[in-house]
Design a protein around this motif. Structure first.
Motif, short mmCIF file in Angstrom:
data_model
loop_
_atom_site.label_atom_id
_atom_site.label_comp_id
_atom_site.label_asym_id
_atom_site.label_seq_id
_atom_site.Cartn_x
_atom_site.Cartn_y
_atom_site.Cartn_z
N CYS A 79 46.10 34.59 37.88
CA CYS A 79 46.32 35.99 38.20
C CYS A 79 45.87 36.26 39.63
CB CYS A 79 45.53 36.86 37.21
SG CYS A 79 45.58 38.59 37.65
N CYS A 100 47.91 38.76 35.19
CA CYS A 100 47.73 38.76 33.75
C CYS A 100 48.13 40.15 33.23
CB CYS A 100 46.28 38.43 33.38
SG CYS A 100 45.09 39.67 33.90
N CYS A 103 45.84 43.11 34.40
CA CYS A 103 45.97 43.47 35.81
C CYS A 103 47.35 44.05 36.08
CB CYS A 103 45.71 42.27 36.71
SG CYS A 103 44.00 41.73 36.66
ZN LIG Z 1 44.25 39.53 36.04
#
Ligand SMILES: [Zn+2]
Length: 115
Positions: A79, A100, A103
């Motif tokens: 990420c 991810c 996020c």
């Molecule tokens: Zn993330």
């Protein structure tokens, strides 16, 4: 790298397919021009459509090349925000995912607020 072998194979196949398609598109654009002006207008229109397709293919090729590089550097699936591994199921659905789910959700609501 073995971890993403399946995705890498998919990306390489897609890359080959898009490269072939781009070659065809280029050949269409540079292909013969007819003398008839009406046909020329039609060809010009086709060339614009073909150009748009080409841009799309080129954009996707860039994403693919980046993902392939990341797989080779073992940075694929990290990420960009929190550095955690993006779950394989998400990568399978979105091979070009940079974040991810947490996020990505945060980034989306950030975008919504800023716009
Ligand atoms: Zn993330």
């Amino acid at each position: 790298m073995d971890e993403h072998k399946e995705i890498l194979e998919q990306l390489l196949a897609k890359q080959a397919e898009l490269t072939r398609r781009l070659e065809n598109i280029k050949q269409n654009i540079t292909g013969g021009r007819s003398a008839d002006s009406q046909e020329q207008a039609q060809e010009l229109e086709n060339a614009e459509v073909v150009d748009a397709l080409g841009n799309e293919a080129q954009h996707e090729l860039k994403l693919i090349a980046r993902a392939i590089n990341q797989i080779r550097n073992s940075t694929y699936g990290d990420c960009v925000d929190c550095g955690k591994n993006i779950p394989p199921a998400r990568l399978k659905a979105y091979p070009f995912a940079e974040r991810c789910i947490d996020c990505a959700t945060r980034a989306e609501s950030r975008d919504r607020h800023s716009s």
